[in-house]
Scaffold this active site. Structure first.
Site, PDB file in Angstrom:
ATOM      1  N   HIS A 367     -58.813 -47.145  15.518  1.00  0.00           N
ATOM      2  CA  HIS A 367     -58.857 -45.743  15.093  1.00  0.00           C
ATOM      3  C   HIS A 367     -58.894 -45.542  13.594  1.00  0.00           C
ATOM      4  CE1 HIS A 367     -58.350 -43.312  18.778  1.00  0.00           C
ATOM      5  NE2 HIS A 367     -57.811 -44.423  19.255  1.00  0.00           N
ATOM      6  N   LYS A 558     -55.601 -29.529  10.322  1.00  0.00           N
ATOM      7  CA  LYS A 558     -55.487 -30.950  10.660  1.00  0.00           C
ATOM      8  C   LYS A 558     -54.256 -31.487   9.929  1.00  0.00           C
ATOM      9  CE  LYS A 558     -59.690 -31.550   8.857  1.00  0.00           C
ATOM     10  NZ  LYS A 558     -60.358 -32.363   9.844  1.00  0.00           N
ATOM     11  N   ARG A 559     -53.835 -32.719  10.231  1.00  0.00           N
ATOM     12  CA  ARG A 559     -52.720 -33.296   9.488  1.00  0.00           C
ATOM     13  C   ARG A 559     -53.012 -33.253   7.986  1.00  0.00           C
ATOM     14  NH1 ARG A 559     -48.459 -35.733  12.556  1.00  0.00           N
ATOM     15  NH2 ARG A 559     -47.702 -36.436  10.545  1.00  0.00           N
ATOM     16  N   LYS A 564     -57.931 -36.479   3.627  1.00  0.00           N
ATOM     17  CA  LYS A 564     -58.564 -35.308   4.242  1.00  0.00           C
ATOM     18  C   LYS A 564     -58.850 -34.213   3.202  1.00  0.00           C
ATOM     19  CE  LYS A 564     -56.505 -36.072   8.872  1.00  0.00           C
ATOM     20  NZ  LYS A 564     -57.523 -35.919   9.932  1.00  0.00           N
ATOM     21  N   THR A 666     -61.982 -35.017  15.599  1.00  0.00           N
ATOM     22  CA  THR A 666     -62.314 -34.289  16.815  1.00  0.00           C
ATOM     23  C   THR A 666     -62.149 -32.792  16.558  1.00  0.00           C
ATOM     24  OG1 THR A 666     -60.053 -34.686  17.588  1.00  0.00           O
ATOM     25  CG2 THR A 666     -61.807 -36.087  18.509  1.00  0.00           C
ATOM     26  N   LYS A 670     -64.320 -29.479  18.004  1.00  0.00           N
ATOM     27  CA  LYS A 670     -63.784 -28.256  18.602  1.00  0.00           C
ATOM     28  C   LYS A 670     -64.335 -27.031  17.878  1.00  0.00           C
ATOM     29  CE  LYS A 670     -59.467 -30.768  19.161  1.00  0.00           C
ATOM     30  NZ  LYS A 670     -58.179 -30.999  18.463  1.00  0.00           N
TER      31      LYS A 670
END
Ligand SMILES: *Cc1c(COP(=O)(O)O)cnc(C)c1O
Length: 830
Positions: A367, A558-559, A564, A666, A670
Site C-alpha cells: 500500500h 483525507k488524513r 498530501k 480512493t 468517490k
C-alpha cells in the site's frame, strides 16, 4: 415443526411494511426493553437494526452452508483495519427495503433519517487502507464470491477529533458503549494465541528433529461475526473480528489475596490486546503491543482457516485450492511464518511441502512506498515475543538466499537487499520481503504505484520473480458511495438507465451522451445543489460557519499528511484571499474551501497544519473586505459518515499529493463518481482517472513522479529561489511568519516555514505552487460557465464505471485468488 412457530418465523423474515412495523414494536419491547413512550432514538436504532438483522440471518446461514456443502475455495481477507462506517442504510439498501422501512417507521411516527443518525460510526481503521477492506467486503458479497474478512474487534476505534482553540484534541471513540446490534458473539469459537517462552528441540516419533514452543503466555481469541449483506440480499458473507480474552489458566483458586489480585491484573493486561486501534496512518511506530495485535489476529484467523479446511480434508495438499489468503499490507505478514509453524510443528508437514502450500495460499497487497511506513520489526523483539517464528524466518531466509540468482552471482549488495533481515544498525525483519517471498502474487494498488514498486523497493525481487508483481487498481463500492450516499443523483441516473448500474457500474457509460442534454444538465445541477444545501446545513451545525451554497465547493478531505499537501492548499487559499482584497471591484467567483481529516496524535507537523488552516479560517471568515467570496471551513472528526455527506456535495476534488507518494487514493474516486472535477497531480490513481474522464475534464498540474524524483536527486533544488521568484507565495509565507494569522503567537508556524525553506521542502510544495495556482484559476474560471462545468461534471460521473471495487475484486478473484462466484442454495424457508 409447530405451526405457531412457523408463522412467527415467516413473520420475522417478511419484508412488507406491516410486518416490519410489527417487528419493530415487538423488538422494542422484548429485546430493547422499552415502551414506545420511553424509547430514545438510540433505542429505536437498536430496534430497527435487530429487526433488519432477522431478515438477514436465514440467507446468511444459506450462504455459509452452501460454501460448506460444496467445499468451495474461499478468500480470506486479512486486514488489521476495516473502516466500515454505519451499517443500517447499507443493509436496508442492499436488501432493497429502504422505502418499506421508511414507511413502517412513518406509521409509528418516526423518521428513518433520525434513526439512521443514531448509529455510531464503526471506525476500525485509519483511512484509505481500512476503507478499501470495507469496500472489498461489500463487493465480494455483491458478486457472490465466497469471501471472509478477518480482523480485530477493537473496543476503541479511531479517536474522535475535536478542535480546541483550533488545535486537534483526541478523545476515545467508544463505539461499543451501547452495544452493537449487528454482531454475533461466538464464545465457542476460541483459539489460543501464544507469546514469549522458548523453543525446545526434540526427536519426533520417527526420530527426526522437531521443535516445540514452551513456557509461553497464552491469550484466547474469541470470534464476533458480522453479516455482510451483498447487493440484492442473495449472498451474506461473514466479517469475523477477534477479541482478546484471558485464558482460564489464570489461577483464581488462590486463597492468597495477593496472588488473586495478580491473576486479575494479568487477565486485564492480556485483554488489552484488542483494546485500541493504533491511530497512525502510513507510519510505523514500532510498538510491541502493535506487533502482538498483528500476530494475535493473524494466528487466530489461520487457525480458524485450517480448522474449516480440516472439516473436509485429512491432509493439506488441497489447501491452496481451498483457501486464498490476502494480506492487506504487511500487518498480517507474520502469517507466512505462522502458517509454516502450524503446518510443520503442529501438523507434521515436511518443510518443503509446507512452503509450497504457504506460497500457494498467500498473496500480498503493498500500500505504500514511503520508507517510514515499511514495517521492519527488531530481531530482538521477535526473538523474545515469537521465538519459534524467528527461527522459521531465519530458515526461510537461508533457503531463499541460497537459491537466489544473487548468491549464484556472488552479488553481495543484491543479497543484502533480498534478505529478510536488514543487517544495518539494530537488526530487523523486513515484513515486506517476508510477505513477498511467501506469496504467489504481490500487487500494487494503481498502475503508477505498481510500476514504482518494480523500480524501487522491490526492484531486486522483481528481477528474481518477474511474474509475481501485478497491478490491481483500487476501487470503491458504488452502493455506499453513490446509491446510498447520493440519493438525488442516484435517482436521476436510475430514471434514465434503470438500476443495473448499482451492480454493474460500467453501465454509466450509456449516460455519457446526456452531458450534451440541456435538460439532463439542469437535473444534474439540481441534484448537486440539494447535496450542497445538506452539506452547508451540516457544516453550520458542526462548525458554526455559514457558507454560500452557490459558491464553488472546493474539497480536500483525507488524513492530514505532509505528502498530501494540505499546506499547499492553504497557501493557495491565502494567495486567493490576498487577490480578493487587492481587487475589491472585481466580480469574484465565490469559493468555499472545505477541509476535513485527522492527524496522527504524535504527528506534530500535521497537527500544526490543522491549526494553521483553522487560524486562516478565523481571519478570512471574519474579513468583510472579501464580501463572503471566500470561506474556509475545517469540519472536525472526518469519518465515513462525514464522507457520505461531503462527497455528493463537492464541486472540486483536491488530489494534490507530491507525485510518486500516494499509492492510489480512493477519495479521488468517490468524489469524481459524485460529479466533482479533480484538481490533481499525476499521482496514484489520478493518472487512471485522467485517462478515464479525458484530459479536458480534469485539472492536472505539477511535477510528474519522475520529475519530482530527479529534482530532489539533482541537488540543485532551492526552495528559497522558488519563493523569491513568486511574489504571491512569498507574501503568503511572510504573512504566516509575521503572525497575521497567529497574533497571539507570531512564531507559531516557524516549524512549517523552516521545513519549506531550510528543511529542503521534501514534499515540493514550493516547486508545484505556481502550477497549482494556475490550475486553480482555470477551475474557478470554468465554474462561472455553468453549462460547461456541468457537462464536465456529468462526464466525470459517467466515466467512473471502471473504478468500482466490483471490478477490482473481480480481477483479484480471476488473477490472484482463483475463486468463482456461487449463488447460495435456498434453504427450506422460501
Ligand atoms: C475514502 C476515505 C479515505 C481515503 O481517502 P484518500 O483521499 O484516498 O486518502 C479516508 N477516510 C475516509 C473516512 C474515507 O471514506
Amino acid at each position: 415443526m409447530d405451526a405457531r412457530y412457523r408463522t412467527r418465523d415467516i413473520e420475522r423474515r417478511s419484508l412488507d411494511v406491516d410486518a416490519l412495523k410489527r417487528s419493530f414494536l415487538e423488538w422494542l419491547v422484548y429485546s430493547v426493553g422499552k415502551d414506545a413512550r420511553a424509547a430514545t432514538r438510540r433505542d429505536w436504532f437498536h430496534t430497527v437494526a435487530l429487526a433488519v438483522r432477522d431478515r438477514v440471518v436465514d440467507r446468511w446461514m444459506d450462504t455459509t452452508r452452501t460454501y460448506y456443502t460444496h467445499d468451495v475455495k474461499r478468500v480470506y481477507y486479512l486486514s488489521l483495519e476495516f473502516l466500515i462506517g454505519r451499517l443500517l442504510t447499507n443493509s436496508l439498501a442492499n436488501l432493497g427495503i429502504i422505502d418499506e422501512c421508511r414507511q413502517a417507521l412513518d406509521r409509528i411516527g418516526l423518521s428513518l433519517d433520525e434513526v439512521v443518525d443514531a448509529e455510531p460510526d464503526a471506525a476500525l481503521g485509519n483511512g484509505g487502507l481500512g476503507r478499501l477492506a470495507a469496500c472489498f467486503l461489500d463487493s465480494m458479497a455483491s458478486r457472490n464470491l465466497p469471501g471472509y474478512g478477518y480482523g480485530i474487534r477493537y473496543e476503541f476505534g479511531l479517536f474522535e477529533q475535536r478542535f480546541e482553540h483550533g488545535w486537534q484534541v483526541e478523545y476515545p471513540e467508544q463505539w461499543l458503549q451501547f452495544g452493537n446490534p449487528w454482531e454475533f458473539a461466538r464464545p465457542e469459537v476460541l483459539y489460543p494465541v501464544q507469546f514469549y517462552g522458548r523453543v525446545e528441540e526434540f526427536r519426533d516419533s520417527v526420530g527426526e528433529r522437531a521443535y516445540r514452543w514452551v513456557d509461553s503466555e497464552r491469550v484466547l481469541a474469541m470470534a464476533y461475526d458480522t453479516p455482510v449483506v451483498g447487493f440484492g440480499g442473495k449472498t451474506i458473507n461473514t466479517l469475523r473480528l477477534w477479541a482478546a480474552r484471558a485464558t482460564r489458566d489464570f489461577n483464581f483458586g488462590h486463597f492468597n489475596e495477593g496472588a488473586y489480585m495478580k491473576a486479575v491484573e494479568q487477565k486485564i493486561l492480556s485483554e488489552n490486546l484488542s483494546r485500541v486501534l493504533y491511530p497512525n496512518d502510513a507510519t510505523e511506530t514500532g510498538k510491541e503491543l502493535r506487533f502482538k495485535q498483528e500476530y494475535f489476529f493473524t494466528s487466530a484467523s489461520l487457525q480458524d482457516i485450517l480448522r474449516r479446511y480440516l472439516q473436509h480434508h485429512s491432509d493439506f495438499d488441497q489447501l491452496p485450492n481451498k483457501a486464498a489468503i490476502q494480506l492487506n499490507d504487511t500487518h498480517p505478514a507474520i502469517g507466512i511464518a505462522e502458517m509454516m509453524r502450524l503446518l510443520v510443528d503442529q501438523h507434521a508437514v515436511k518443510w518443503d511441502k509446507a512452503w509450497e502450500i504457504t506460497q500457494g495460499c498467500f498473496s500480498y497487497t503493498n500500500h505504500t512506498l514511503l520508507p517510514e511506513a515499511l514495517e521492519a520489526w527488531p530481531v530482538r523483539l521477535l526473538e523474545r515475543v515469537l521465538p519459534r517464528h524467528m527461527q522459521i524466518i531465519y530458515e526461510i531466509n537461508a533457503k531463499f538466499l541460497n537459491r537466489s540468482s544473487a548468491r549464484a552471482a556472488h552479488d553481495n549488495a543484491r543479497l543484502s537487499h533480498l534478505s529478510l533481515i536488514d543487517e544495518r544498525g539494530d537488526r530487523r525483519v523486513r515484513m515486506g520481503n517476508l510477505a513477498f517471498i511467501g506469496s504467489h502474487k504481490v500487487n500494487g494498488v494503481s498502475a503508477l504505484h505498481t510500476e514504482l514498486m518494480k523500480q524501487t523497493v522491490f526492484a531486486d525481487f522483481h528481477a528474481e520473480f518477474p511474474d509475481r508483481i501485478v497491478n490491481k487498481t483500487n476501487g470503491i463500492t458504488p452502493r455506499r458511495w453513490l446509491h446510498q450516499a447520493n440519493r438525488p443523483l442516484s435517482d436521476l441516473i436510475t430514471s434514465r438507465i434503470g438500476e443495473g448500474w448499482i451492480h454493474d457500474l460500467s453501465a454509466l457509460d450509456a449516460l455519457k451522451p446526456k452531458a450534451d442534454d440541456v435538460v439532463f444538465r439542469e437535473e444534474f445541477r439540481r441534484a448537486k445543489r440539494k447535496n450542497k444545501k445538506r452539506l452547508a446545513a451540516y457544516l453550520a451545525r458542526q462548525t458554526g460557519v455559514e457558507i454560500n451554497v452557490d459558491s464553488l465547493f472546493d474539497v480536500q478531505v483525507k488524513r492530514i499528511h505532509e505528502y498530501k499537501r494540505q499546506l499547499m492548499n492553504i497557501l493557495q487559499t491565502i494567495a486567493l484571499y490576498n487577490d480578493m482584497r487587492d481587487s475589491p471591484t472585481v466580480t469574484w467567483t465565490p469559493v468555499t474551501k472545505i477541509f476535513a481529516g485527522k492527524a496522527a496524535p504524535a504527528y506534530h507537523m500535521a497537527k500544526l497544519i490543522i491549526k494553521l488552516i483553522n487560524d486562516v479560517g478565523k481571519v478570512v471568515n471574519h474579513d468583510p473586505s472579501v464580501h463572503d467570496n471566500l470561506k474556509v471551513v475545517f469540519l472536525p472528526n472526518y469519518n465515513v459518515t462525514a464522507a457520505e455527506i461531503i462527497m455528493p456535495a463537492a464541486d472540486l476534488s483536491e488530489q494534490i499529493s507530491t507525485a510518486g507518494m500516494e499509492a492510489s487514493g480512493t477519495g479521488n474516486m468517490k468524489l469524481a463518481l459524485n460529479g466533482a472535477l479533480t484538481i490533481g497531480t499525476l499521482d496514484g490513481a489520478n493518472v487512471e482517472i485522467k485517462d478515464a474522464v479525458g484530459d479536458d475534464n480534469i485539472f492536472i498540474f505539477g511535477l510528474t513522479a519522475e520529475e519530482a524524483n530527479s529534482l530532489r536527486q539533482g541537488g540543485a533544488y532551492n526552495p528559497r529561489d522558488v519563493i523569491g521568484a513568486n511574489p504571491a507565495l512569498k507574501r503568503a509565507l511572510d504573512m504566516i511568519s509575521t503572525g497575521v494569522f497567529s497574533p497571539d503567537d507570531p512564531s507559531r508556524y516557524h516549524p512549517i516555514l523552516q521545513s519549506l525553506i531550510d528543511g529542503g521542502d521534501h514534499f515540493l510544495v514550493t516547486a508545484d505552487f505556481e502550477d497549482y495556482c494556475t490550475a486553480h484559476d482555470d477551475a474557478v474560471a470554468l465554474y462561472r460557465d455553468t453549462e460547461e462545468w456541468t457537462r464536465k461534471a456529468i462526464l466525470n460521473t459517467t466515466s467512473m464505471g471502471w473504478f468500482s471495487s466490483d471490478r477490482t475484486v473481480g480481477e483479484y478473484a480471476d488473477e490472484i485468488w482463483g475463486v468463482k462466484p456461487i449463488i447460495p442454495d435456498e434453504g427450506d424457508h422460501r
